[in-house]
Design an enzyme around this catalytic site. Structure first.
Site, PDB file in Angstrom:
ATOM      1  N   TYR A 142      29.814  34.595  85.359  1.00  0.00           N
ATOM      2  CA  TYR A 142      31.074  34.297  84.874  1.00  0.00           C
ATOM      3  C   TYR A 142      32.123  34.822  86.060  1.00  0.00           C
ATOM      4  O   TYR A 142      33.392  34.173  85.914  1.00  0.00           O
ATOM      5  CB  TYR A 142      31.331  35.359  83.670  1.00  0.00           C
ATOM      6  CG  TYR A 142      30.833  35.088  82.743  1.00  0.00           C
ATOM      7  CD1 TYR A 142      29.631  34.035  82.374  1.00  0.00           C
ATOM      8  CD2 TYR A 142      30.653  35.744  81.398  1.00  0.00           C
ATOM      9  CE1 TYR A 142      28.909  33.865  81.196  1.00  0.00           C
ATOM     10  CE2 TYR A 142      29.985  35.829  80.553  1.00  0.00           C
ATOM     11  CZ  TYR A 142      28.934  34.853  80.128  1.00  0.00           C
ATOM     12  OH  TYR A 142      28.176  34.779  79.219  1.00  0.00           O
ATOM     13  N   ILE A 202      30.217  38.883  69.960  1.00  0.00           N
ATOM     14  CA  ILE A 202      31.179  39.119  71.158  1.00  0.00           C
ATOM     15  C   ILE A 202      31.929  37.717  71.008  1.00  0.00           C
ATOM     16  O   ILE A 202      32.105  37.200  72.011  1.00  0.00           O
ATOM     17  CB  ILE A 202      30.110  39.248  72.105  1.00  0.00           C
ATOM     18  CG1 ILE A 202      29.031  38.119  72.368  1.00  0.00           C
ATOM     19  CG2 ILE A 202      29.552  40.489  72.492  1.00  0.00           C
ATOM     20  CD1 ILE A 202      28.374  38.007  73.509  1.00  0.00           C
ATOM     21  N   LYS A 213      35.131  35.685  71.935  1.00  0.00           N
ATOM     22  CA  LYS A 213      36.241  35.463  73.140  1.00  0.00           C
ATOM     23  C   LYS A 213      37.206  34.809  72.834  1.00  0.00           C
ATOM     24  O   LYS A 213      37.352  34.020  72.130  1.00  0.00           O
ATOM     25  CB  LYS A 213      35.519  34.648  74.289  1.00  0.00           C
ATOM     26  CG  LYS A 213      36.287  34.315  75.599  1.00  0.00           C
ATOM     27  CD  LYS A 213      36.854  32.880  75.280  1.00  0.00           C
ATOM     28  CE  LYS A 213      37.852  32.629  76.300  1.00  0.00           C
ATOM     29  NZ  LYS A 213      38.648  31.271  76.112  1.00  0.00           N
ATOM     30  N   SER A 214      38.456  35.490  73.349  1.00  0.00           N
ATOM     31  CA  SER A 214      39.769  34.546  73.270  1.00  0.00           C
ATOM     32  C   SER A 214      40.324  35.086  74.559  1.00  0.00           C
ATOM     33  O   SER A 214      40.357  36.136  75.048  1.00  0.00           O
ATOM     34  CB  SER A 214      40.299  34.955  71.883  1.00  0.00           C
ATOM     35  OG  SER A 214      41.932  34.332  72.188  1.00  0.00           O
ATOM     36  N   ARG A 226      44.910  36.680  69.023  1.00  0.00           N
ATOM     37  CA  ARG A 226      43.704  36.583  68.548  1.00  0.00           C
ATOM     38  C   ARG A 226      42.698  37.624  68.970  1.00  0.00           C
ATOM     39  O   ARG A 226      41.720  37.895  68.065  1.00  0.00           O
ATOM     40  CB  ARG A 226      43.027  35.225  69.216  1.00  0.00           C
ATOM     41  CG  ARG A 226      43.577  33.918  68.485  1.00  0.00           C
ATOM     42  CD  ARG A 226      42.885  32.513  68.996  1.00  0.00           C
ATOM     43  NE  ARG A 226      43.337  31.480  68.189  1.00  0.00           N
ATOM     44  CZ  ARG A 226      42.922  30.251  68.595  1.00  0.00           C
ATOM     45  NH1 ARG A 226      42.372  29.774  69.897  1.00  0.00           N
ATOM     46  NH2 ARG A 226      43.428  29.341  67.988  1.00  0.00           N
ATOM     47  N   SER A 253      43.292  40.198  66.371  1.00  0.00           N
ATOM     48  CA  SER A 253      42.869  39.608  65.051  1.00  0.00           C
ATOM     49  C   SER A 253      41.410  39.639  64.780  1.00  0.00           C
ATOM     50  O   SER A 253      40.875  40.059  63.710  1.00  0.00           O
ATOM     51  CB  SER A 253      43.760  38.376  64.852  1.00  0.00           C
ATOM     52  OG  SER A 253      42.986  37.617  63.815  1.00  0.00           O
ATOM     53  N   ASN A 254      40.437  39.091  66.039  1.00  0.00           N
ATOM     54  CA  ASN A 254      39.250  38.946  65.785  1.00  0.00           C
ATOM     55  C   ASN A 254      38.678  40.623  65.559  1.00  0.00           C
ATOM     56  O   ASN A 254      37.227  40.449  64.941  1.00  0.00           O
ATOM     57  CB  ASN A 254      38.464  38.188  66.943  1.00  0.00           C
ATOM     58  CG  ASN A 254      38.841  36.715  66.882  1.00  0.00           C
ATOM     59  OD1 ASN A 254      39.472  36.365  65.914  1.00  0.00           O
ATOM     60  ND2 ASN A 254      39.015  36.209  68.182  1.00  0.00           N
TER      61      ASN A 254
HETATM   62  N1  LIG Z   1      24.114  34.341  77.125  1.00  0.00           N
HETATM   63  C1  LIG Z   1      24.826  33.085  77.157  1.00  0.00           C
HETATM   64  O1  LIG Z   1      24.034  32.257  77.327  1.00  0.00           O
HETATM   65  C2  LIG Z   1      26.273  32.752  76.510  1.00  0.00           C
HETATM   66  C3  LIG Z   1      26.694  31.538  76.314  1.00  0.00           C
HETATM   67  C4  LIG Z   1      27.893  31.286  75.715  1.00  0.00           C
HETATM   68  C5  LIG Z   1      28.625  32.684  75.663  1.00  0.00           C
HETATM   69  N2  LIG Z   1      28.028  33.759  75.838  1.00  0.00           N
HETATM   70  C6  LIG Z   1      28.804  35.017  75.670  1.00  0.00           C
HETATM   71  O2  LIG Z   1      29.351  34.928  74.420  1.00  0.00           O
HETATM   72  C7  LIG Z   1      30.880  35.210  74.201  1.00  0.00           C
HETATM   73  C8  LIG Z   1      31.596  34.200  72.959  1.00  0.00           C
HETATM   74  O3  LIG Z   1      30.976  32.882  72.984  1.00  0.00           O
HETATM   75  P1  LIG Z   1      32.021  31.607  73.572  1.00  0.00           P
HETATM   76  O4  LIG Z   1      33.259  32.118  74.413  1.00  0.00           O
HETATM   77  O5  LIG Z   1      31.135  30.704  73.879  1.00  0.00           O
HETATM   78  O6  LIG Z   1      32.781  31.227  72.093  1.00  0.00           O
HETATM   79  P2  LIG Z   1      33.308  31.646  70.788  1.00  0.00           P
HETATM   80  O7  LIG Z   1      33.755  33.272  71.137  1.00  0.00           O
HETATM   81  O8  LIG Z   1      32.617  31.549  69.811  1.00  0.00           O
HETATM   82  O9  LIG Z   1      34.745  30.991  70.828  1.00  0.00           O
HETATM   83  C9  LIG Z   1      35.618  31.036  71.950  1.00  0.00           C
HETATM   84  C10 LIG Z   1      36.777  29.909  71.519  1.00  0.00           C
HETATM   85  O10 LIG Z   1      37.149  29.953  70.192  1.00  0.00           O
HETATM   86  C11 LIG Z   1      38.582  30.151  70.393  1.00  0.00           C
HETATM   87  N3  LIG Z   1      38.994  31.218  69.532  1.00  0.00           N
HETATM   88  C12 LIG Z   1      38.943  32.732  69.468  1.00  0.00           C
HETATM   89  N4  LIG Z   1      39.413  33.217  68.493  1.00  0.00           N
HETATM   90  C13 LIG Z   1      39.790  32.520  67.486  1.00  0.00           C
HETATM   91  C14 LIG Z   1      40.440  32.485  66.327  1.00  0.00           C
HETATM   92  N5  LIG Z   1      40.587  33.798  65.728  1.00  0.00           N
HETATM   93  N6  LIG Z   1      40.767  31.446  65.732  1.00  0.00           N
HETATM   94  C15 LIG Z   1      40.480  30.174  66.485  1.00  0.00           C
HETATM   95  N7  LIG Z   1      39.828  29.679  67.330  1.00  0.00           N
HETATM   96  C16 LIG Z   1      39.682  31.148  68.304  1.00  0.00           C
HETATM   97  C17 LIG Z   1      38.972  30.439  71.894  1.00  0.00           C
HETATM   98  O11 LIG Z   1      40.207  29.919  72.249  1.00  0.00           O
HETATM   99  P3  LIG Z   1      41.280  30.962  72.889  1.00  0.00           P
HETATM  100  O12 LIG Z   1      40.594  31.623  74.120  1.00  0.00           O
HETATM  101  O13 LIG Z   1      42.502  30.022  73.367  1.00  0.00           O
HETATM  102  O14 LIG Z   1      41.841  31.830  71.998  1.00  0.00           O
HETATM  103  C18 LIG Z   1      37.757  29.663  72.497  1.00  0.00           C
HETATM  104  O15 LIG Z   1      38.085  28.376  72.705  1.00  0.00           O
HETATM  105  C19 LIG Z   1      31.094  34.397  75.446  1.00  0.00           C
HETATM  106  O16 LIG Z   1      32.626  34.643  76.148  1.00  0.00           O
HETATM  107  C20 LIG Z   1      30.178  35.103  76.623  1.00  0.00           C
HETATM  108  O17 LIG Z   1      30.588  36.479  76.623  1.00  0.00           O
HETATM  109  C21 LIG Z   1      26.863  34.130  76.381  1.00  0.00           C
END
Ligand SMILES: NC(=O)c1ccc[n+]([C@@H]2O[C@H](COP(=O)([O-])OP(=O)(O)OC[C@H]3O[C@@H](n4cnc5c(N)ncnc54)[C@H](OP(=O)(O)O)[C@@H]3O)[C@@H](O)[C@H]2O)c1
Length: 264
Positions: free
Chosen positions: A56, A230, A232-233, A238, A241-242
């Site tokens: 990352y 986990i 992410k925002s 957010r 709120s999350n």
């Molecule tokens: N091990 C792996 O291979 C792997 C792969 C992917 C992810 N991960 C880990 O898992 C974490 C979470 O997964 P992710 O980042 O893929 O996606 P996620 O947390 O499911 O979603 C993040 C997305 O949702 C938006 N969001 C956040 N809160 C929101 C809300 N309350 N309402 C509407 N939209 C919202 C964010 O936009 P904004 O930022 O604009 O709010 C962003 O576009 C990652 O950050 C990482 O640490 C691990």
């Protein structure tokens, strides 16, 4: 920044005996000052678990946010991950992560993906050694199949404590969850929002019933099912709120209704 702990942080016990907060802050795609600010807001909002990775390119910013927060190192659970193409230089990779984070240990070190699609036994042996030395308090894998996990167990006698995999209401799979639990492996879900949907009528209806948002229902569902989550925002509102999910409880029927979205 004033540290605050407005949220009760439920944890899950790992096979090695340590406890892992069920809610963490995801940092994928957060870079530079945005990563430092977002991780800082998360700590301020009550998250006590940060998820980063060598891949990352934000470990330095996550570590800086941790120091900025004024929280004790022992109060925050930090995960990082080794890229699969670092086979053969596992130890150096961990040392670089620790240097970037500015910490003596990580709470959890994961193999980010199966190296070349294999279980990666030689890497896992180094992970076990790192845990024995206390550089990583717990060790696990990510994106592993159950067969690959079994191969590591058979080869080394050490089962990964965690498997971080893509998980959401739409991906719920009771058999997969049970199979991990049978092996003593905690499931950590990633992409709780991206891998699902926030506008499914079932989620919207449950959220409305509780006066919460669908995203909060998704986070709460993970926590009540004891799947680490986990979200992410990059946005402060957010991030707050999350994590604002400790003032309501999903009923058994609501949990089952959300489970039933799996495979739909
Ligand atoms: N091990 C792996 O291979 C792997 C792969 C992917 C992810 N991960 C880990 O898992 C974490 C979470 O997964 P992710 O980042 O893929 O996606 P996620 O947390 O499911 O979603 C993040 C997305 O949702 C938006 N969001 C956040 N809160 C929101 C809300 N309350 N309402 C509407 N939209 C919202 C964010 O936009 P904004 O930022 O604009 O709010 C962003 O576009 C990652 O950050 C990482 O640490 C691990």
């Amino acid at each position: 920044m004033t540290p605050s702990t407005p949220f009760f942080e439920p944890t899950v016990k790992l096979a090695g005996g340590r406890r892992m907060p069920l809610l963490g802050f995801g940092t994928w795609q957060l870079r530079g000052s945005a990563a430092r600010s977002a991780a800082g807001w998360a700590l301020e909002a009550g998250y006590r678990h940060l998820d980063t990775a060598t891949g990352y390119s934000n470990e330095a910013q996550v570590g800086a946010a941790l120091r900025d927060s004024g929280l004790a190192r022992s109060d925050v659970f930090v995960t990082t991950k080794m890229p699969p193409d670092h086979v053969g230089r596992e130890r150096r990779t961990l040392e670089e992560s620790l240097a970037a984070l500015g910490t003596d240990y990580v709470d959890l070190w994961l193999v980010h993906w199966p190296p070349n699609g294999t279980a990666g036994v030689s890497s896992w042996e180094v992970f076990v050694q790192a845990r024995d030395e206390g550089l990583a308090r717990s060790i696990g894998v990510s994106n592993y199949s159950l067969d690959q996990i079994d191969e590591l167990t058979e080869a080394t006698g050490s089962t990964p404590e965690v498997n971080q995999i893509k998980w959401s209401p739409l991906l719920f799979d009771a058999a997969q969850l049970a199979a991990h639990r049978d092996r003593g492996v905690v499931v950590e879900g990633y992409s709780p929002f991206r891998a699902g949907t926030l506008d499914h009528p079932t989620l919207v209806e449950i959220a409305d019933r509780h006066g919460k948002l669908p995203a909060q229902v998704v986070v709460r569902w993970h926590i009540q099912r004891e799947v680490v989550v986990i979200p992410k925002s990059a946005q402060r509102e957010r991030i707050v709120s999350n994590a604002d999910v400790f003032d309501f409880e999903l009923s058994a029927d609501e949990l089952t209704a959300i489970d039933s979205l799996g495979g739909s």
